[in-house]
Design a protein around this motif. Structure first.
Motif, PDB file in Angstrom:
ATOM      1  N   CYS A 220      49.680  30.635  46.301  1.00 29.87           N
ATOM      2  CA  CYS A 220      48.730  31.718  46.026  1.00 29.87           C
ATOM      3  C   CYS A 220      48.068  32.285  47.284  1.00 29.87           C
ATOM      4  CB  CYS A 220      47.644  31.227  45.063  1.00 29.87           C
ATOM      5  SG  CYS A 220      48.300  30.647  43.481  1.00 29.87           S
ATOM      6  N   CYS A 223      49.346  35.698  48.138  1.00 31.60           N
ATOM      7  CA  CYS A 223      49.809  36.484  47.002  1.00 31.60           C
ATOM      8  C   CYS A 223      49.125  37.855  46.993  1.00 31.60           C
ATOM      9  CB  CYS A 223      49.499  35.728  45.711  1.00 31.60           C
ATOM     10  SG  CYS A 223      49.841  36.715  44.248  1.00 31.60           S
ATOM     11  N   CYS A 229      44.188  37.776  39.597  1.00 28.49           N
ATOM     12  CA  CYS A 229      44.854  36.660  38.913  1.00 28.49           C
ATOM     13  C   CYS A 229      43.836  35.566  38.563  1.00 28.49           C
ATOM     14  CB  CYS A 229      45.959  36.078  39.781  1.00 28.49           C
ATOM     15  SG  CYS A 229      46.815  34.732  38.950  1.00 28.49           S
TER      16      CYS A 229
END
Ligand code: SF4
Length: 233
Positions: A220, A223, A229
């Motif tokens: 992550c 990302c 998210c």
């Protein structure tokens, strides 16, 4: 029929403008990854063959099989009908499940002769829903393979749903009520402009994102959609 835009799907409670959110995610992925130029293939027929070979197989292995088919001079509908099934299986050995896939490829090319006389222009001039139903009746072709053929070989505005798409959007908490292929597909087609290029690029970007960042164990840190998210670590 392709459903109208912005159907009332329940989505993550804080993300109400589904269509805008889907486009924002697309934009972020495109800016981060750039155009993916999918689907790799020299012709619509080769795309159809690749769509079967890639079932449960890495693309590098599909490429090896396609080179084998071309080298053997059997990358055509007529040649694939004539080659003995065990020989075909050996040529596509790198993709795994080669015996089953040989049978599937030969079912596909028999159907091509029967449905359109091997003329793919005739085939893809058919109405999309009718053609999709026909494809799903061919041995070895399920929804993901049928939709890959319609989108990438036929240039039809059909959104392809795969495991990467489901994983990424489930983590984003942006999903349909029911976890079925059809519900996922309506979720996208109902909230995005009906545009073949958009569907093509979006699917390709999701596959790349699912391989590089949103893996089973997600990475992550870098990302490009982590800001929206809920599952980021
Ligand atoms: S932040 Fe992590 S879990 Fe969320 S989409 Fe990105 S990689 Fe996947």
């Amino acid at each position: 029929m392709i459903p109208p835009r912005a159907l009332p799907f329940r989505i993550g409670s804080k993300l109400k403008n589904t269509d805008a959110t889907l486009l924002k995610i697309y934009d972020l992925l495109l800016r981060h990854c750039g155009p993916q130029h999918w689907w790799p293939g020299d012709s619509p027929f080769e795309v159809m063959v690749g769509a079967i070979l890639t079932q449960s197989a890495a693309w590098q292995n599909v490429e090896k099989a396609i080179i084998n088919l071309k080298t053997a001079g059997v990358m055509s509908s007529a040649a694939l009908r004539q080659i003995p099934t065990p020989e075909l299986a050996q040529l596509i050995h790198p993709t795994g499940y080669y015996n089953a896939k040989a049978v599937k490829l030969q079912a596909l090319v028999r159907w091509l002769r029967a449905s359109c006389g091997d003329n793919l222009n005739t085939l893809f001039a058919m109405e999309t829903d009718f053609l999709r139903r026909q494809l799903l009746d061919v041995h070895g072709i399920g929804p993901e393979t049928a939709d890959s053929i319609l989108l990438y070989a036929g240039k039809k505005p059909v959104f392809v749903i795969d495991a990467y798409t489901r994983r990424i959007f489930s983590r984003l908490d942006l999903k349909p009520d029911n976890d079925t292929y059809n519900d996922w597909q309506i979720f996208f087609t109902g909230n995005l402009p009906q545009n073949t290029k958009l569907f093509n690029e979006y699917h390709a970007l999701l596959v790349r994102h699912g391989k590089e960042a949103c893996r089973k164990q997600p990475i992550c840190d870098n990302c490009c959609i982590r800001e929206i998210c809920k599952s980021r670590s």
